[in-house]
Design a protein around this motif. Structure first.
Motif, PDB file in Angstrom:
ATOM      1  N   ASN A 188       0.843  -1.195   0.000  1.00  0.00           N
ATOM      2  CA  ASN A 188       0.000   0.000   0.000  1.00  0.00           C
ATOM      3  C   ASN A 188       0.882   1.250   0.000  1.00  0.00           C
ATOM      4  OD1 ASN A 188      -1.664   2.204   0.681  1.00  0.00           O
ATOM      5  ND2 ASN A 188      -3.199   0.797   1.501  1.00  0.00           N
ATOM      6  N   GLY A 189       1.179   1.722  -1.223  1.00  0.00           N
ATOM      7  CA  GLY A 189       2.109   2.833  -1.380  1.00  0.00           C
ATOM      8  C   GLY A 189       1.616   4.131  -0.768  1.00  0.00           C
ATOM      9  N   MET A 190       0.311   4.345  -0.778  1.00  0.00           N
ATOM     10  CA  MET A 190      -0.245   5.582  -0.198  1.00  0.00           C
ATOM     11  C   MET A 190       0.029   5.626   1.307  1.00  0.00           C
ATOM     12  SD  MET A 190      -1.572   7.419  -2.502  1.00  0.00           S
ATOM     13  CE  MET A 190      -2.428   7.490  -4.052  1.00  0.00           C
ATOM     14  N   ALA A 191      -0.255   4.525   1.987  1.00  0.00           N
ATOM     15  CA  ALA A 191      -0.047   4.478   3.439  1.00  0.00           C
ATOM     16  C   ALA A 191       1.447   4.548   3.766  1.00  0.00           C
ATOM     17  CB  ALA A 191      -0.674   3.205   4.003  1.00  0.00           C
ATOM     18  N   ILE A 192       2.248   3.864   2.973  1.00  0.00           N
ATOM     19  CA  ILE A 192       3.706   3.886   3.199  1.00  0.00           C
ATOM     20  C   ILE A 192       4.231   5.314   3.116  1.00  0.00           C
ATOM     21  CG2 ILE A 192       5.907   3.284   2.086  1.00  0.00           C
ATOM     22  CD1 ILE A 192       4.525   0.550   1.362  1.00  0.00           C
ATOM     23  N   ASP A 193       3.759   6.087   2.139  1.00  0.00           N
ATOM     24  CA  ASP A 193       4.261   7.455   1.988  1.00  0.00           C
ATOM     25  C   ASP A 193       3.938   8.309   3.203  1.00  0.00           C
ATOM     26  OD1 ASP A 193       5.414   6.841  -0.393  1.00  0.00           O
ATOM     27  OD2 ASP A 193       4.237   8.247  -1.609  1.00  0.00           O
ATOM     28  N   VAL A 194       2.784   8.057   3.829  1.00  0.00           N
ATOM     29  CA  VAL A 194       2.423   8.806   5.043  1.00  0.00           C
ATOM     30  C   VAL A 194       3.410   8.478   6.163  1.00  0.00           C
ATOM     31  CG1 VAL A 194       0.663   9.076   6.847  1.00  0.00           C
ATOM     32  CG2 VAL A 194      -0.026   8.922   4.433  1.00  0.00           C
ATOM     33  N   ASP A 206      17.736   7.570   8.277  1.00  0.00           N
ATOM     34  CA  ASP A 206      18.652   6.492   7.854  1.00  0.00           C
ATOM     35  C   ASP A 206      17.921   5.428   7.030  1.00  0.00           C
ATOM     36  OD1 ASP A 206      20.981   7.460   8.814  1.00  0.00           O
ATOM     37  OD2 ASP A 206      21.155   6.082  10.508  1.00  0.00           O
ATOM     38  N   PRO A 207      18.686   4.671   6.223  1.00  0.00           N
ATOM     39  CA  PRO A 207      18.081   3.609   5.400  1.00  0.00           C
ATOM     40  C   PRO A 207      17.203   2.646   6.195  1.00  0.00           C
ATOM     41  CG  PRO A 207      20.382   3.887   4.818  1.00  0.00           C
ATOM     42  CD  PRO A 207      20.136   4.807   5.979  1.00  0.00           C
ATOM     43  N   TYR A 208      17.575   2.393   7.436  1.00  0.00           N
ATOM     44  CA  TYR A 208      16.802   1.460   8.257  1.00  0.00           C
ATOM     45  C   TYR A 208      15.315   1.824   8.270  1.00  0.00           C
ATOM     46  CZ  TYR A 208      15.259  -0.956  12.510  1.00  0.00           C
ATOM     47  OH  TYR A 208      14.584  -1.728  13.414  1.00  0.00           O
ATOM     48  N   TYR A 209      15.030   3.129   8.245  1.00  0.00           N
ATOM     49  CA  TYR A 209      13.623   3.558   8.354  1.00  0.00           C
ATOM     50  C   TYR A 209      12.833   3.318   7.054  1.00  0.00           C
ATOM     51  CZ  TYR A 209      15.218   4.958  12.811  1.00  0.00           C
ATOM     52  OH  TYR A 209      15.760   4.882  14.077  1.00  0.00           O
ATOM     53  N   HIS A 210      13.545   3.078   5.980  1.00  0.00           N
ATOM     54  CA  HIS A 210      12.864   2.586   4.763  1.00  0.00           C
ATOM     55  C   HIS A 210      12.181   1.260   5.107  1.00  0.00           C
ATOM     56  CE1 HIS A 210      12.335   1.357   0.488  1.00  0.00           C
ATOM     57  NE2 HIS A 210      12.703   0.163   0.925  1.00  0.00           N
ATOM     58  N   GLY A 211      12.923   0.418   5.818  1.00  0.00           N
ATOM     59  CA  GLY A 211      12.360  -0.877   6.209  1.00  0.00           C
ATOM     60  C   GLY A 211      11.243  -0.740   7.226  1.00  0.00           C
ATOM     61  N   VAL A 212      11.409   0.195   8.149  1.00  0.00           N
ATOM     62  CA  VAL A 212      10.412   0.387   9.204  1.00  0.00           C
ATOM     63  C   VAL A 212       9.101   0.914   8.617  1.00  0.00           C
ATOM     64  CG1 VAL A 212       9.876   1.799  11.248  1.00  0.00           C
ATOM     65  CG2 VAL A 212      12.150   0.729  11.010  1.00  0.00           C
ATOM     66  N   ALA A 213       9.208   1.858   7.681  1.00  0.00           N
ATOM     67  CA  ALA A 213       8.012   2.559   7.183  1.00  0.00           C
ATOM     68  C   ALA A 213       7.102   1.672   6.332  1.00  0.00           C
ATOM     69  CB  ALA A 213       8.438   3.779   6.360  1.00  0.00           C
ATOM     70  N   ARG A 214       7.680   0.650   5.733  1.00  0.00           N
ATOM     71  CA  ARG A 214       6.875  -0.178   4.810  1.00  0.00           C
ATOM     72  C   ARG A 214       6.355  -1.392   5.585  1.00  0.00           C
ATOM     73  NH1 ARG A 214       8.639   2.257  -0.258  1.00  0.00           N
ATOM     74  NH2 ARG A 214       7.336   0.835  -1.467  1.00  0.00           N
ATOM     75  N   TYR A 215       5.317  -1.157   6.385  1.00  0.00           N
ATOM     76  CA  TYR A 215       4.814  -2.182   7.300  1.00  0.00           C
ATOM     77  C   TYR A 215       4.464  -3.482   6.559  1.00  0.00           C
ATOM     78  CZ  TYR A 215       3.639   1.785  10.470  1.00  0.00           C
ATOM     79  OH  TYR A 215       3.658   2.902  11.258  1.00  0.00           O
ATOM     80  N   PRO A 216       4.767  -4.625   7.175  1.00  0.00           N
ATOM     81  CA  PRO A 216       4.327  -5.902   6.584  1.00  0.00           C
ATOM     82  C   PRO A 216       2.820  -5.935   6.325  1.00  0.00           C
ATOM     83  CG  PRO A 216       5.888  -6.310   8.356  1.00  0.00           C
ATOM     84  CD  PRO A 216       5.602  -4.829   8.381  1.00  0.00           C
ATOM     85  N   ILE A 217       2.053  -5.317   7.216  1.00  0.00           N
ATOM     86  CA  ILE A 217       0.588  -5.353   7.046  1.00  0.00           C
ATOM     87  C   ILE A 217       0.169  -4.573   5.792  1.00  0.00           C
ATOM     88  CG2 ILE A 217       0.061  -3.308   8.469  1.00  0.00           C
ATOM     89  CD1 ILE A 217      -1.888  -6.605   8.580  1.00  0.00           C
ATOM     90  N   PHE A 218       0.985  -3.579   5.399  1.00  0.00           N
ATOM     91  CA  PHE A 218       0.678  -2.851   4.155  1.00  0.00           C
ATOM     92  C   PHE A 218       0.869  -3.763   2.937  1.00  0.00           C
ATOM     93  CE2 PHE A 218       2.063   1.499   6.119  1.00  0.00           C
ATOM     94  CZ  PHE A 218       0.868   1.572   6.816  1.00  0.00           C
ATOM     95  N   CYS A 288      15.435  -2.049  -0.705  1.00  0.00           N
ATOM     96  CA  CYS A 288      14.631  -2.540  -1.824  1.00  0.00           C
ATOM     97  C   CYS A 288      13.180  -2.522  -1.358  1.00  0.00           C
ATOM     98  CB  CYS A 288      15.047  -3.957  -2.226  1.00  0.00           C
ATOM     99  SG  CYS A 288      14.867  -5.180  -0.915  1.00  0.00           S
ATOM    100  N   SER A 289      12.261  -2.699  -2.303  1.00  0.00           N
ATOM    101  CA  SER A 289      10.837  -2.697  -1.954  1.00  0.00           C
ATOM    102  C   SER A 289      10.145  -3.877  -2.595  1.00  0.00           C
ATOM    103  CB  SER A 289      10.175  -1.397  -2.432  1.00  0.00           C
ATOM    104  OG  SER A 289      10.728  -0.308  -1.743  1.00  0.00           O
ATOM    105  N   PRO A 290       9.364  -4.646  -1.783  1.00  0.00           N
ATOM    106  CA  PRO A 290       9.194  -4.527  -0.339  1.00  0.00           C
ATOM    107  C   PRO A 290      10.544  -4.637   0.362  1.00  0.00           C
ATOM    108  CG  PRO A 290       7.683  -6.166  -1.267  1.00  0.00           C
ATOM    109  CD  PRO A 290       8.615  -5.761  -2.350  1.00  0.00           C
ATOM    110  N   PRO A 291      10.620  -4.151   1.606  1.00  0.00           N
ATOM    111  CA  PRO A 291      11.910  -4.146   2.291  1.00  0.00           C
ATOM    112  C   PRO A 291      12.225  -5.501   2.911  1.00  0.00           C
ATOM    113  CG  PRO A 291      10.243  -3.250   3.725  1.00  0.00           C
ATOM    114  CD  PRO A 291       9.543  -3.582   2.429  1.00  0.00           C
ATOM    115  N   LEU A 292      13.461  -5.622   3.398  1.00  0.00           N
ATOM    116  CA  LEU A 292      13.814  -6.806   4.184  1.00  0.00           C
ATOM    117  C   LEU A 292      12.933  -6.814   5.432  1.00  0.00           C
ATOM    118  CD1 LEU A 292      17.694  -6.671   3.825  1.00  0.00           C
ATOM    119  CD2 LEU A 292      15.995  -7.733   2.322  1.00  0.00           C
ATOM    120  N   ARG A 293      12.581  -7.998   5.860  1.00  0.00           N
ATOM    121  CA  ARG A 293      11.652  -8.148   6.998  1.00  0.00           C
ATOM    122  C   ARG A 293      12.386  -8.689   8.219  1.00  0.00           C
ATOM    123  NH1 ARG A 293       7.740  -4.883   5.419  1.00  0.00           N
ATOM    124  NH2 ARG A 293       6.700  -5.551   3.494  1.00  0.00           N
ATOM    125  N   PRO A 294      11.787  -8.582   9.418  1.00  0.00           N
ATOM    126  CA  PRO A 294      12.388  -9.239  10.580  1.00  0.00           C
ATOM    127  C   PRO A 294      12.647 -10.717  10.271  1.00  0.00           C
ATOM    128  CG  PRO A 294      10.608  -7.807  11.265  1.00  0.00           C
ATOM    129  CD  PRO A 294      10.574  -7.823   9.762  1.00  0.00           C
TER     130      PRO A 294
END
Ligand code: URP
Ligand code: ZN
Ligand code: ZN
Length: 465
Positions: A188-194, A206-218, A288-294
Motif C-alpha cells: 500500500n504505497g499511499m499508506a507507506i508514503d504517510v 537512515d536507510p533502516y527507516y525505509h524498512g520500518v516505514a513499509r509495514y508488513p501489514i501494508f 529494496c521494496s518490499p523491504p527486508l523483513r524481521p
C-alpha cells in the motif's frame, strides 16, 4: 556441433537419474545410459562425473538498466546476462517499462534495443504499465501476440508506477479477454508514503527507516486487495517479490479457496533481514521494496516454498552502486534508489540454504529455479527441462564445491554484494546456452549477442493450480 555430457546425474523437477545427454546444435536429441560407450559420435564430450546436470536457471524478475530515483540500474543486458550465466542462469525475463504518457510500444522498442546484440544468454520481457487507458489496454493484446504476455502493475510508488484499483481492475479485465497475466507489486504505497514522511519529519532519515516505514501489514493488505480484484475479474494473478508473512497468508488463503493465485519470493527475503539495514548509511545497500523483513518471516517463506504456496524464487535483480547511486539518499532514505543485485547468486543460495540446509529436495530446487518459471511464463518444455527436443540450456553443477560470495569476484556490474563473505556449497562449473558452452570452470567462453529474444506463450492457467 554435437556435444555429449556423460556420467552425470540428471536432476529435474520430476526426479533424478544417472544418464548421458546428447546435444545436436542447439537442442537435446538423446538421453540415455551409457551413450558414451555406445559409439555415439560427438565433437566434444563433457565428463560430468560426480556432478548434476540440471536445466539452466530461469530468473523471471530482473531490471537491467531500469530508470529509478534519478538514475539507472547498472547492469546492462551484456553484463547482467553474463553474470547470470556465471551463476547458472541461462534465461532472464526482464521488465520493459512504459513511461507515463508514452505508449507500451515505445517502452518495448527501447528494451529490445537494449537487449538485442548485447545479451549473452536468452531473454524475454514482461511489460511494466504506468498508464492504464484505452490506448494501452488495446496495446496489451498486441503484446500478448508478440510473446510478451505479462504486465506488471503497482499499488506502490505513488506518482511513479502506481495504479489505482480501477486501473488495475481494467487491466485484469483485459487479460480475461487476451489470456495475459497481471503481475502485481503489492504494497500500500499511499499508506507507506504517510509513514515515511512522518519518519523523516521526526529526523529518522537512515536507510533502516525505509524498512520500518513499509509495514508488513501494508503488503498483506495490498496482496489481499489485488487477489480479490483478480477474483472479481475472473483471472489469475501473480504476486511479485513477496516478502512478508502477512502477504503469504493472503496467498495461501486464496489458493485454499481455489483462486488462481501464484507468487514468487526472492533470495533477499529468505537470507537477509531488517537487521542488515541497521548499520548507519551502509544499510542503503539493502534498500529494496518490499523491504527486508524481521528474520522470523524467513521460516514461513521457506514453508511456503515447500508447500507450493510460493511457486518459485526470482531475484528482482536491480543493482545500484553504493558509491554514487545509493548515496543519492544520504539524509533522506526516500531518495535511495530501490533495488539489490542478485542475479548471479540465486541458484547457489537456493542450493546451499535449501538443499544443503535440508529444507527442500534437489528436485524441488530445480523446480523453483528453473521449471516452475518456465511453466508459469510460457517457456516449458523448450526451457526448464532436460528432455529430448528442449533447448540445450544445461548446467553441469558441482553440489560439493564451495565458494565465497564477494564483490571482488562476482561478475555483476555493481560495487558491493549483499552476501559479502557468505560461503555457499554448490557451483555451476559448465553452463551451456542452446548448446554452446558459455561458462567453463570460471571462464566466460560465450559471446555478446548470442542471447535471443524468447517469444513466450501465455501460460495455460486452466491446467495450473
Ligand atoms: O526495490 C525494488 N524492488 N526495485 C525494483 C523495482 C521493483 O519494484 O521491482
Ligand atoms: Zn516491484
Ligand atoms: Zn522488480
Amino acid at each position: 556441433m554435437r556435444t555429449l555430457i556423460s556420467n552425470g546425474t540428471i536432476v529435474t523437477a520430476e526426479g533424478s537419474q544417472e544418464a548421458d545427454v546428447l546435444i545436436d546444435g542447439e537442442t537435446i536429441v538423446q538421453i540415455g545410459r551409457g551413450l558414451a560407450n555406445a559409439g555415439i559420435a560427438a565433437d566434444e564430450t563433457i565428463d560430468a562425473s560426480g556432478r548434476y546436470v540440471i536445466p539452466g536457471g530461469i530468473d523471471v524478475h530482473t531490471h537491467m538498466e531500469l530508470p529509478f530515483g534519478g538514475t539507472f540500474a547498472k547492469d546492462t543486458f551484456e553484463t547482467g546476462t553474463r553474470a547470470a550465466a556465471f551463476g547458472g542462469t541461462t534465461t532472464v525475463v526482464d521488465f520493459a517499462v512504459q513511461s507515463r504518457g508514452k505508449s507500451l510500444r515505445e517502452g518495448l522498442d527501447a528494451w529490445h534495443a537494449k537487449a538485442e546484440g548485447n545479451a549473452v544468454a536468452d531473454y524475454g520481457f514482461h511489460m511494466i504499465m504506468s498508464d492504464v487507458n484505452d490506448d494501452t489496454l488495446a496495446e496489451m493484446d498486441q503484446l500478448v501476440a508478440e510473446g510478451i504476455p505479462d504486465f506488471k502493475l503497482f499499488t506502490a510508488y505513488p506518482g511513479v508506477f502506481y495504479s489505482d484499483d480501477g486501473a488495475i481492475f481494467r487491466a485484469m479485465q483485459q487479460t480475461a479477454k487476451n489470456g495475459g497475466l497481471i503481475m502485481m507489486h503489492a504494497e500500500n504505497g499511499m499508506a507507506i508514503d504517510v509513514v515515511a514522511a512522518d519518519e523523516v519529519a521526526a529526523g529518522r532519515t537512515d536507510p533502516y527507516y525505509h524498512g520500518v516505514a513499509r509495514y508488513p501489514i501494508f503488503e498483506g493488505e495490498a496482496t489481499n486487495r489485488v487477489i480479490r480484484l483478480a477474483e472479481g475479474a475472473g483471472v489469475p494473478v501473480y504476486i511479485v517479490h513477496l516478502s512478508a508473512r502477512e502477504a503469504l497468508a493472503e496467498v495461501r488463503a486464496a489458493r485454499d479457496r481455489g483462486a488462481k493465485t501464484f507468487a514468487e519470493t526472492c533470495p533477499q527475503y529468505l537470507f537477509l533481514s531488517l537487521d542488515d539495514m541497521k548499520n548507519g548509511f551502509d544499510g542503503a545497500k539493502f534498500v529494496c521494496s518490499p523491504p527486508l523483513r524481521p528474520a522470523d518471516h524467513q521460516a514461513e517463506l521457506w514453508t511456503g516454498l515447500v508447500k507450493d504456496d510460493l511457486q518459485l524464487v526470482s531475484t528482482d535483480h536491480c543493482p545500484f552502486d553504493f558509491h554514487g547511486q545509493k548515496e543519492l539518499g544520504r539524509g533522506d532514505f526516500r531518495k535511495i534508489p530501490n533495488g539489490l543485485p542478485g542475479v548471479e547468486d540465486r541458484v547457489d543460495l537456493l542450493h546451499d540454504g535449501g538443499v544443503i540446509g535440508g529444507r527442500i529436495t534437489r528436485e524441488r530446487w530445480v523446480e523453483i529455479v528453473s521449471t516452475a518459471p518456465a511453466r508459469l511464463f510460457g517457456m516449458y518444455p523448450r526451457k526448464g527441462a532436460v528432455a529430448v527436443g528442449s533447448d540445450a540450456d544445461l548446467v553441469v553443477y558441482d553440489p560439493n564445491a564451495t565458494r565465497t560470495i564477494s564483490a571482488k569476484t562476482h561478475h555483476m556490474d555493481v560495487d558491493y554484494s549483499c552476501y559479502e563473505g557468505r560461503q555457499v556449497r554448490g557451483r555451476s562449473d559448465i553452463v551451456l546456452s542452446r548448446g554452446s558452452v558459455i561458462v567453463r570452470d570460471g571462464e566466460f567462453t560465450g559471446r555478446k549477442g548470442h542471447g535471443q529474444f524468447i517469444k513466450r506463450a501465455a501460460a495455460d492457467f486452466a491446467r495450473m493450480s
